[in-house]
Design a protein around this motif. Structure first.
Motif, mmCIF file in Angstrom:
data_model
loop_
_atom_site.group_PDB
_atom_site.id
_atom_site.type_symbol
_atom_site.label_atom_id
_atom_site.label_comp_id
_atom_site.label_asym_id
_atom_site.label_seq_id
_atom_site.Cartn_x
_atom_site.Cartn_y
_atom_site.Cartn_z
ATOM 1 N N LEU A 86 0.853 -1.192 0.000
ATOM 2 C CA LEU A 86 0.000 0.000 0.000
ATOM 3 C C LEU A 86 0.887 1.239 0.000
ATOM 4 O O LEU A 86 1.700 1.421 0.902
ATOM 5 C CB LEU A 86 -0.886 0.011 1.242
ATOM 6 N N LEU A 87 0.735 2.060 -1.028
ATOM 7 C CA LEU A 87 1.521 3.289 -1.135
ATOM 8 C C LEU A 87 0.608 4.489 -0.937
ATOM 9 O O LEU A 87 -0.362 4.655 -1.685
ATOM 10 C CB LEU A 87 2.148 3.389 -2.527
ATOM 11 N N ILE A 147 -6.194 1.708 -7.564
ATOM 12 C CA ILE A 147 -5.972 3.045 -7.006
ATOM 13 C C ILE A 147 -7.236 3.434 -6.242
ATOM 14 O O ILE A 147 -8.350 3.147 -6.693
ATOM 15 C CB ILE A 147 -5.685 4.074 -8.123
ATOM 16 N N GLN A 148 -7.043 4.049 -5.112
ATOM 17 C CA GLN A 148 -8.193 4.444 -4.302
ATOM 18 C C GLN A 148 -7.981 5.876 -3.841
ATOM 19 O O GLN A 148 -6.881 6.232 -3.425
ATOM 20 C CB GLN A 148 -8.283 3.495 -3.096
ATOM 21 N N LEU A 192 -4.271 6.349 -2.491
ATOM 22 C CA LEU A 192 -3.656 5.116 -2.035
ATOM 23 C C LEU A 192 -3.500 4.194 -3.248
ATOM 24 O O LEU A 192 -4.468 3.952 -3.965
ATOM 25 C CB LEU A 192 -4.565 4.469 -0.983
ATOM 26 N N LEU A 193 -2.291 3.714 -3.459
ATOM 27 C CA LEU A 193 -2.060 2.802 -4.582
ATOM 28 C C LEU A 193 -1.736 1.408 -4.053
ATOM 29 O O LEU A 193 -0.987 1.275 -3.083
ATOM 30 C CB LEU A 193 -0.878 3.283 -5.435
ATOM 31 N N VAL A 194 -2.335 0.412 -4.676
ATOM 32 C CA VAL A 194 -2.006 -0.962 -4.324
ATOM 33 C C VAL A 194 -1.060 -1.474 -5.400
ATOM 34 O O VAL A 194 -1.429 -1.524 -6.583
ATOM 35 C CB VAL A 194 -3.262 -1.845 -4.239
ATOM 36 N N ILE A 217 3.041 2.238 3.379
ATOM 37 C CA ILE A 217 2.477 2.251 4.736
ATOM 38 C C ILE A 217 1.990 0.882 5.195
ATOM 39 O O ILE A 217 1.653 0.714 6.358
ATOM 40 C CB ILE A 217 1.333 3.276 4.873
ATOM 41 N N GLY A 218 1.959 -0.087 4.284
ATOM 42 C CA GLY A 218 1.483 -1.391 4.731
ATOM 43 C C GLY A 218 1.247 -2.321 3.580
ATOM 44 O O GLY A 218 1.779 -2.122 2.479
ATOM 45 N N GLU A 219 0.417 -3.331 3.833
ATOM 46 C CA GLU A 219 0.190 -4.331 2.789
ATOM 47 C C GLU A 219 -1.199 -4.937 2.914
ATOM 48 O O GLU A 219 -1.867 -4.816 3.942
ATOM 49 C CB GLU A 219 1.251 -5.428 2.919
#
Lengths: 725, 234
Positions: free
Chosen positions: A197-198, A257-258, A309-311, A334-336
């Motif tokens: 997660l970016l 993308i969110q 937020l990009l996955v 920031i995470g996954e």
């Protein structure tokens, strides 16, 4: 711990939380749930009703459920669009409220992997004679101008109505249209566990915390104190996000993308996870914050703008990060995505929240309790005005009819150099470079009709939007909506809402136009007043051959003027009854969906066959105002002679539906009559395009005889005069 | 003619200028990013496009002038290469002192987007060589800071290339959309190879957009360039 009610949760909702978790939620968790279960995020009052809308069609790639709807337009391209409200923020801080409204909807379109190509705005205000209304109006228009102009997305259409019911509750609805290559579209179904997660774009600050909850309450005296709930707009940052996201969307390793809107990270992460039955694990310490000492809850619920937020496929982060770096933007891992279905948030190495992602996105639904409202009389006896020409000029100057040039000239409506039909017409048209195609778009809703009969009003909103696309030569593809209402727990509002959905469903089904996205805004009321039901319909249409675009303006002297559709003297609610007779509570015009369909088909075929030189939808102000607009746009006059025994006032100003005013060379008239006959559409020859005056005669008597120059002056200067008065 | 379109992070007419140069006029066109530089002989025409170069919250173009690319633009201008600044590009050119004067907030403090008429005052420039003196063009504007101001001692009359006017070419107060000094819509440098203008010629170069008056500026440039090359070859 704060009381449950302080979080805006009911006892029943709290029980549901306890049962699901099998424990008490901690402070962070309950704050997250409370915001996610606000009306604004959860749609708990509207979800089950919205399911009645038709959402499927052969061209629909994505209906409701993602960030925006997606429709196939051939050539491997797709059009992406959605409309959203930013009413509450605009009521307390009009400039930034409206500006961030533009930003939010642009990011929804961006999240699908599309480049935003157009903006439309539907605005509602109180009476412009009130100083506060002037303040809201100017603030909203400047906010839209500030944001839209800077990000380089043309604002090409929209509509504005004024009525006292919007004095305390202005409506700011923004629609964004994007264009994408189908192969670069992003959907949430591509999300898989292990992906990174970016978080990209702006820093996360304390602004806008609780914005979603604020938007889920009625406005009150205290609303002014909620000004800090309104976010601050940074369009330059958004411009950078657009360029970087469009570039990143070209990579297959960017899975989805969110956008970060209401409820910030909490909403974005839980949406990503819950849609594919996954979980997320994020470390809040890795979020770049604007100020020191932000608590986990503040980071989770911040509504700081211009963030996405990009996955991203694991191991492919660097390539994506380099794109953002090129545009001067931060990208933080920031995470996954996880397999466990939980939304897990860590801070300083400790778990601060761990709850099922689906609990956040699936608030218990609330049943509406509608009570039918008594309908108004269908018509009343009205005295005939002495001078219809004066009435005509008064109508042309009405803020609900007059030109909105004063507003749209503050918006860059040409950037992108695709604008073929500019604002101020039935629909705006954008050509698509590199193809022979063009897109038409419009947003419509007459709230006065909806106030008296929400079922018919909603039908008319859908039909009028479609008609506005038809007259420029476009085939309606799909629609998006923004449904603005009062407090849904009040039975009358619930009834208005249910009837609106039914009206939209019936009209959209009859015209074969699927609903691909939308937004609901409740609680647009104060103790003193409640907005009319205002279901704005945004619609996009496709023109296959951009050389066959039609417009409303009369073109050539000698052309025949023809009315497609009934020559009606509909003696029902219209701007004329409202403005001149102060009558609002009579039924709106009738709508016959089958006739509507035939009229639209007839007009579209005539345009495709190249028969018409102009086409214009008749709406507010009826036939007389329609004729005036064709003359004003074309800078040329017309002489029309009507022979009819009906009341002159309603013949001229009645707002009977399913009517299109066209002009054509006389040689084409026979073919048009044949087309109308085939479709069983009433048709009447009214007169000719000629000279520099608009002349309308009834049964040989002159009712209107005005120089085009003068009616243009009245029509185009009125709004600015009202603002400056 | 080899062309460059400079891309600042907040440029938003860069793709429009590129499209027109490449697809309408068939020129060899390249994007140059604001952080990059180029040799002075690399491009024959450099376009600084419209937009909001660095957000421009304080003053349009004030930050852009410090971009590395502007050093290259300055050197190219000194070598006589053509530089065309449109809207935000004009603002950047004045901030960079490649052109005299400054562009202030519009007189009514509002952004304005509409068609205006402009009159050719000086046709002895590469940008106007195919136009007649006094010829009236229709062109869109879209700006919030377009009120041109220059002190009298800085101004040389022949540097004024375009003035806002009415349909018939009368330079009037009513036809001045932003309060510009002397209705100035376009200015060139003393040498005549750098032009800044607030109207957008790239927005009116194609039939489908309903106006092709902008073509005349690009056609002038191309013609001038070809003639100069022929002249140099002889």
């Amino acid at each position: 711990m704060r009381r449950i009610e302080d979080y805006g949760l009911s006892q029943k909702e709290y029980q549901h939380i306890l049962e699901t978790l099998a424990r008490e939620p901690n402070d962070v968790e309950i704050a997250m749930i409370s915001v996610m279960w606000s009306e604004h995020c959860s749609y708990k009052h509207s979800k089950s009703s919205l399911r009645r809308l038709p959402t499927k069609g052969p061209r629909v790639i994505q209906g409701p459920g993602e960030n925006a709807g997606v429709v196939d337009i051939g050539d491997g391209l797709a059009v992406v669009f959605k409309m959203e409200s930013h009413n509450h923020p605009s009521a307390v801080e009009p400039f930034h409220g409206a500006a961030t409204g533009v930003g939010g909807i642009v990011r929804d379109v961006l999240a699908m992997g599309a480049r935003p190509i157009a903006l439309l705005d539907s605005l509602r205000f109180g009476d412009l004679s009130e100083p506060r209304v002037k303040y809201l109006f100017s603030g909203v228009v400047s906010g839209i101008s500030f944001y839209g102009n800077c990000i380089g997305v043309p604002t090409i259409a929209g509509e504005i109505y004024f009525h006292p019911c919007y004095t305390q509750n202005p409506l700011v609805n923004v629609m964004c249209v994007g264009l994408a290559e189908q192969r670069h579209l992003k959907f949430s179904k591509a999300v898989k566990s292990g992906a990174s997660l970016l978080l990209v774009g702006s820093l996360t600050g304390r602004d806008g915390i609780g914005g979603a909850s604020f938007a889920s309450e009625t406005l009150s005296e205290e609303s002014e104190s909620k000004r800090p709930c309104v976010q601050i707009a940074d369009p330059f940052m958004e411009k950078l996000l657009i360029e970087a996201c469009v570039e990143a969307a070209n990579l297959d390793t960017v899975l989805t993308i969110q956008d970060l809107g209401a409820a910030g990270l909490t909403s974005a992460c839980s949406e990503i996870a819950a849609k594919v039955n996954k979980g997320v694990r994020i470390d809040l310490s890795r979020v770049s914050v604007r100020e020191k000492g932000m608590s986990p809850v503040e980071i989770l619920l911040s509504e700081s703008q211009e963030r996405m937020l990009l996955v991203v496929e694991r191991g492919e982060e660097e390539r994506v990060e380099s794109i953002f770096k090129k545009w001067g933007l931060r990208a933080a891992r920031i995470g996954e995505v996880t397999d466990d279905g939980f939304f897990t948030a860590l801070y300083d190495g400790k778990i601060v929240a761990q709850i099922p992602a689906a609990l956040l996105t699936q608030a218990p639904l609330v049943e509406l309790d509608p009570t039918p409202v008594l309908l108004s009389p269908s018509c009343v006896e009205l005295p005939m005005p002495r001078n219809l020409e004066e009435v005509f000029l008064e109508l042309l100057a009405s803020p609900n009819i007059c030109s909105k040039r004063y507003v749209f000239e503050q918006y860059d409506h040409m950037v992108g150099i695709d604008t073929v039909v500019r604002p101020g017409h039935d629909a705006a048209v954008l050509r698509i470079k590199g193809t022979s195609k063009a897109l038409a778009m419009t947003a419509d809703c007459n709230p006065f009709y909806c106030s008296v009969d929400p079922y018919v009003g909603a039908q008319i909103a859908v039909c009028e939007a479609a008609r506005n696309l038809i007259v420029v030569g476009a085939e309606p593809l799909a629609l998006t909506d923004c449904l603005n209402f009062g407090d849904p727990d009040k039975p009358q509002v619930a009834y208005q809402f249910e009837m609106t959905i039914n009206g939209m469903r019936d009209a959209a089904t009859a015209l074969n136009i699927p609903v691909v996205s939308g937004n609901v805004s409740f609680y647009n009321e104060t103790e003193a007043s409640r907005v009319h039901p205002t279901p704005i319909v945004g619609m996009v249409g496709l023109i296959e051959d951009a050389s066959r675009i039609c417009s409303a303006s009369f073109k050539n002297p000698g052309d025949v003027i023809v009315l497609l559709g009934p020559m009606s003297d509909d003696q029902r609610l219209c701007e004329y009854t409202r403005l001149i007779h102060k009558i609002e509570h009579v039924l709106p015009p009738k709508i016959d969906l089958e006739l509507e369909k035939r009229v639209q088909r007839c007009c579209l075929n005539a345009i495709k066959d190249g028969l018409l030189n102009s086409a214009h939808d008749l709406s507010e102000g009826g036939l007389a105002v329609g004729l005036a607009e064709c003359c004003i746009f074309g800078g040329i006059g017309a002489v029309c002679e009507l022979w009819n025994d009906s009341r002159a006032d309603f013949l001229l100003f009645g707002e009977g539906q399913s009517r299109i005013l066209v002009s054509l060379v006389e040689e084409n008239l026979e073919r048009l009559i044949q087309l109308a006959k085939n479709e069983n559409v009433p048709i009447a020859v009214l007169g000719r395009v000629t000279g520099d005056r608009l002349v309308v005669k009834l049964n040989g008597r002159k009712l209107i005889d005005q120089p085009v120059r003068k009616i243009k002056e009245v029509y185009e200067s009125s709004l600015q005069r009202l603002v400056n008065q | 003619m080899r062309c460059a379109v400079v891309v600042f992070p907040g440029s938003n007419c860069d793709r429009d200028a590129f499209h027109v140069l490449k697809n309408v006029f068939g020129l060899d066109c390249h994007y140059v990013f604001h952080g990059d530089t180029f040799p002075p002989n690399e491009f024959d025409l450099i376009v600084l496009p419209g937009g909001f170069s660095f957000g421009d919250y304080l003053r349009a173009g004030a930050i852009a002038r410090f971009s590395p690319v502007m050093e290259s633009v300055r050197e190219a201008a000194n070598r006589g290469k053509f530089v065309l600044g449109i809207c935000n590009g004009f603002q950047i050119l004045t901030e960079s002192k490649l052109l005299p004067g400054a562009l202030l907030r519009n007189k009514n403090l509002k952004f304005v987007c509409k068609d205006v008429h402009i009159k050719v005052v000086n046709n002895a420039t590469p940008f106007t060589c195919l136009l007649e003196r006094g010829q009236v063009l229709r062109m869109p504007i879209a700006h919030g800071e377009g009120r041109y101001f220059v002190s009298k001692d800085e101004l040389k009359e022949d540097q004024i290339v375009f003035q806002y006017c009415d349909e018939r070419g009368n330079v009037t107060e009513d036809s001045n959309p932003n309060g510009s000094f002397l209705n100035i819509a376009g200015m060139t440098n003393e040498r005549g190879n750098v032009l800044g203008l607030m109207p957008h010629p790239e927005r009116c170069c194609e039939e489908i957009l309903g106006n092709t008056d902008g073509r005349k500026i690009f056609e002038s440039l191309i013609t001038y360039f070809v003639r100069r090359q022929e002249h140099e070859a002889n």
